[in-house]
Enzyme design. Structure first.
Site, PDB file in Angstrom:
ATOM      1  N   SER A 163       0.924  -1.222   0.184  1.00 12.66           N
ATOM      2  CA  SER A 163      -0.112  -0.049  -0.073  1.00 12.66           C
ATOM      3  C   SER A 163       0.807   1.316   0.030  1.00 12.66           C
ATOM      4  O   SER A 163       1.633   1.522   0.988  1.00 12.66           O
ATOM      5  CB  SER A 163      -0.782   0.015   1.102  1.00 12.66           C
TER       6      SER A 163
ATOM      7  N   HIS B 182      -0.931  -0.740  -4.391  1.00 11.91           N
ATOM      8  CA  HIS B 182      -2.506  -0.712  -3.779  1.00 11.91           C
ATOM      9  C   HIS B 182      -2.288   0.715  -3.448  1.00 11.91           C
ATOM     10  O   HIS B 182      -1.594   1.253  -2.934  1.00 11.91           O
ATOM     11  CB  HIS B 182      -2.468  -1.623  -2.418  1.00 11.91           C
TER      12      HIS B 182
ATOM     13  N   ASP C  37      -4.983   3.668  -1.768  1.00 12.16           N
ATOM     14  CA  ASP C  37      -5.993   3.831  -0.933  1.00 12.16           C
ATOM     15  C   ASP C  37      -6.497   5.285  -1.123  1.00 12.16           C
ATOM     16  O   ASP C  37      -5.889   6.060  -0.379  1.00 12.16           O
ATOM     17  CB  ASP C  37      -5.340   3.705   0.534  1.00 12.16           C
TER      18      ASP C  37
ATOM     19  N   MET D 246      -9.123   7.733  -0.116  1.00 11.02           N
ATOM     20  CA  MET D 246     -10.064   8.110   0.867  1.00 11.02           C
ATOM     21  C   MET D 246     -10.625   9.455   0.584  1.00 11.02           C
ATOM     22  O   MET D 246      -9.917  10.595   0.426  1.00 11.02           O
ATOM     23  CB  MET D 246      -9.302   8.029   2.300  1.00 11.02           C
TER      24      MET D 246
ATOM     25  N   HIS E  82      -8.162   0.934  -4.284  1.00 12.47           N
ATOM     26  CA  HIS E  82      -9.184   0.880  -3.185  1.00 12.47           C
ATOM     27  C   HIS E  82     -10.041   1.912  -2.823  1.00 12.47           C
ATOM     28  O   HIS E  82      -9.418   2.857  -2.236  1.00 12.47           O
ATOM     29  CB  HIS E  82      -8.363   0.277  -1.776  1.00 12.47           C
TER      30      HIS E  82
ATOM     31  N   MET F 290     -12.045   3.959  -0.856  1.00 10.60           N
ATOM     32  CA  MET F 290     -12.847   4.287   0.455  1.00 10.60           C
ATOM     33  C   MET F 290     -13.590   5.549   0.378  1.00 10.60           C
ATOM     34  O   MET F 290     -13.210   6.476   0.756  1.00 10.60           O
ATOM     35  CB  MET F 290     -11.851   4.102   1.504  1.00 10.60           C
TER      36      MET F 290
ATOM     37  N   MET G  50     -11.369  -6.437   4.619  1.00  9.59           N
ATOM     38  CA  MET G  50     -10.474  -5.601   5.515  1.00  9.59           C
ATOM     39  C   MET G  50     -10.519  -6.388   6.564  1.00  9.59           C
ATOM     40  O   MET G  50     -11.368  -6.884   7.324  1.00  9.59           O
ATOM     41  CB  MET G  50     -11.517  -4.336   5.606  1.00  9.59           C
TER      42      MET G  50
ATOM     43  N   GLY H 245      -9.352   3.452   7.041  1.00  5.52           N
ATOM     44  CA  GLY H 245      -9.168   4.800   7.153  1.00  5.52           C
ATOM     45  C   GLY H 245      -7.575   5.084   7.477  1.00  5.52           C
ATOM     46  O   GLY H 245      -7.144   6.126   7.014  1.00  5.52           O
ATOM     47  N   PHE H 246      -6.917   4.076   7.947  1.00  2.00           N
ATOM     48  CA  PHE H 246      -5.464   4.214   8.288  1.00  2.00           C
ATOM     49  C   PHE H 246      -4.596   3.242   8.301  1.00  2.00           C
ATOM     50  O   PHE H 246      -5.050   2.037   8.253  1.00  2.00           O
ATOM     51  CB  PHE H 246      -5.389   4.807   9.749  1.00  2.00           C
TER      52      PHE H 246
ATOM     53  N   GLY I 268      -1.189   0.977   9.395  1.00  2.00           N
ATOM     54  CA  GLY I 268      -0.272   0.715  10.683  1.00  2.00           C
ATOM     55  C   GLY I 268      -1.287   0.274  11.578  1.00  2.00           C
ATOM     56  O   GLY I 268      -0.722   0.288  12.823  1.00  2.00           O
TER      57      GLY I 268
ATOM     58  N   ASP J  10      -6.533  -7.180   3.499  1.00  2.00           N
ATOM     59  CA  ASP J  10      -6.130  -5.877   3.604  1.00  2.00           C
ATOM     60  C   ASP J  10      -6.262  -5.297   5.104  1.00  2.00           C
ATOM     61  O   ASP J  10      -7.453  -5.025   5.651  1.00  2.00           O
ATOM     62  CB  ASP J  10      -6.739  -4.904   2.680  1.00  2.00           C
ATOM     63  N   GLY J  11      -5.274  -4.933   5.628  1.00  2.00           N
ATOM     64  CA  GLY J  11      -5.094  -4.443   7.166  1.00  2.00           C
ATOM     65  C   GLY J  11      -4.207  -5.118   7.983  1.00  2.00           C
ATOM     66  O   GLY J  11      -4.792  -6.155   8.531  1.00  2.00           O
ATOM     67  N   GLY J  12      -3.212  -4.566   8.387  1.00  2.00           N
ATOM     68  CA  GLY J  12      -2.242  -5.264   9.563  1.00  2.00           C
ATOM     69  C   GLY J  12      -1.857  -6.498   9.262  1.00  2.00           C
ATOM     70  O   GLY J  12      -1.277  -7.277   9.997  1.00  2.00           O
TER      71      GLY J  12
ATOM     72  N   GLY K 165       1.038  -2.407   4.178  1.00  2.00           N
ATOM     73  CA  GLY K 165       1.618  -1.023   4.149  1.00  2.00           C
ATOM     74  C   GLY K 165       2.753  -1.046   4.835  1.00  2.00           C
ATOM     75  O   GLY K 165       3.774  -1.100   4.646  1.00  2.00           O
TER      76      GLY K 165
HETATM   77  C1  DX5 Z   1      -6.654   0.894   5.362  1.00  2.00           C
HETATM   78  C2  DX5 Z   1      -6.292   0.666   4.013  1.00  2.00           C
HETATM   79  C3  DX5 Z   1      -5.085  -0.218   4.083  1.00  2.00           C
HETATM   80  C4  DX5 Z   1      -3.970   0.177   4.622  1.00  2.00           C
HETATM   81  C5  DX5 Z   1      -2.827  -0.986   5.128  1.00  2.00           C
HETATM   82  O1  DX5 Z   1      -7.916   1.883   5.385  1.00  2.00           O
HETATM   83  O2  DX5 Z   1      -7.184   0.199   3.173  1.00  2.00           O
HETATM   84  O3  DX5 Z   1      -4.693  -0.462   2.701  1.00  2.00           O
HETATM   85  O4  DX5 Z   1      -3.061   1.376   3.891  1.00  2.00           O
HETATM   86  O5  DX5 Z   1      -1.769  -0.607   5.709  1.00  2.00           O
HETATM   87  P1  DX5 Z   1      -1.357  -1.649   6.775  1.00  2.00           P
HETATM   88  O6  DX5 Z   1      -0.776  -2.830   5.882  1.00  2.00           O
HETATM   89  O7  DX5 Z   1      -0.361  -0.820   7.459  1.00  2.00           O
HETATM   90  O8  DX5 Z   1      -2.512  -1.952   7.766  1.00  2.00           O
HETATM   91 ZN    ZN Z   2      -6.570  -0.570   1.134  1.00  2.00          ZN
END
Ligand code: DX5
Ligand code: ZN
Length: 220
Positions: free
Chosen positions: A6, A31, A33, A35, A64, A66, A135, A140-141, A143, A173-175, A195
């Site tokens: 990401s 990827h 994001d 938003m 993606h 959002m 997800m 939204g963020f 990390g 996607d996420g963490g 990310g």
């Molecule tokens: C969250 C995003 C993710 C995010 C992934 O809203 O959709 O794609 O950037 O970042 P990490 O891998 O750090 O959770």
């Molecule tokens: Zn994403």
């Protein structure tokens, strides 16, 4: 598994270097994001940055969305040469029409689900989809920490796909980080977004190799 770093977690003062790293790590996608500060409580970037990125790398783009009105971006993203578009099922009542529009433009249609959105929301449209983006954090963020209860959801989706012999791919996607890669692989995930897990890894190329499952290259 395939890997889509990401770009949100990259150093924006040197995007060219970030793409070079993604290429060196042989990632399948980048990827993005997008938003809008409305569907999610954060604002990031939109088509202008994706257009700039298109001039910096040939790696396929996984976008993606959002945003509350994903339909507004399809034509523009298609002109920019995007390969996959994920829109959130929570934003739309006429998902099949939007999916069809994406596919008509020659792109892959993907639906994203927030952690609290049940799979039953997409059950009836799964045969029409190219990809499902699950997800594993609230969007939204970058990390955040992966929500462990999502493992069961991934497993359910995978079983559903196998039982019905459907073709969609599963993206998580996420963490995503070193510690959960093996579990995700075993659950039948096809592609992970990372990310922090990629850009803040001690060795992002090695992290990518672990995702790809080609450890041998590094033990030789
Ligand atoms: C969250 C995003 C993710 C995010 C992934 O809203 O959709 O794609 O950037 O970042 P990490 O891998 O750090 O959770
Ligand atoms: Zn994403």
């Amino acid at each position: 598994m395939r890997l889509a770093p990401s770009i949100l977690a990259a150093d924006f003062t040197n995007l060219a270097q970030a793409f070079k790293l993604i290429e060196n790590a042989r990632c399948e996608y980048v990827h993005f994001d997008v938003m809008d500060g409305h569907f999610v409580p954060n604002l990031t970037f939109g088509p202008p940055l994706i257009s700039l990125a298109r001039n910096l790398t040939k790696i396929p783009f996984d976008v993606h969305l959002m945003v509350s009105n994903p339909g507004d971006y399809i034509d523009l993203l298609s002109e920019l040469g995007v390969e996959i578009i994920s829109f959130h099922i929570e934003t739309i009542k006429a998902a099949p029409r939007l999916m069809h529009r994406i596919q008509e433009h020659g792109m892959l249609a993907s639906v994203a689900l927030n952690p609290q959105t049940p799979l039953t929301e997409i059950e009836d449209i799964l045969p029409l989809l190219d990809n499902v983006l699950l997800m594993t954090v609230d969007p939204g963020f970058a990390g955040q920490k992966l929500i462990q209860t999502m493992f069961h959801k991934i497993e359910k989706l995978h079983t559903y796909r196998e039982d019905r012999e459907l073709m969609f791919t599963i993206e998580v996607d996420g963490g995503v980080c070193e510690e959960n890669l093996e579990s995700l692989r075993q659950l039948g995930v096809d592609m992970v977004v990372a990310g922090k897990g990629f850009f803040q890894a001690k060795d992002p190329v090695l992290f990518a190799a672990r995702v790809h499952g080609s450890r041998r290259r590094f033990h030789a």
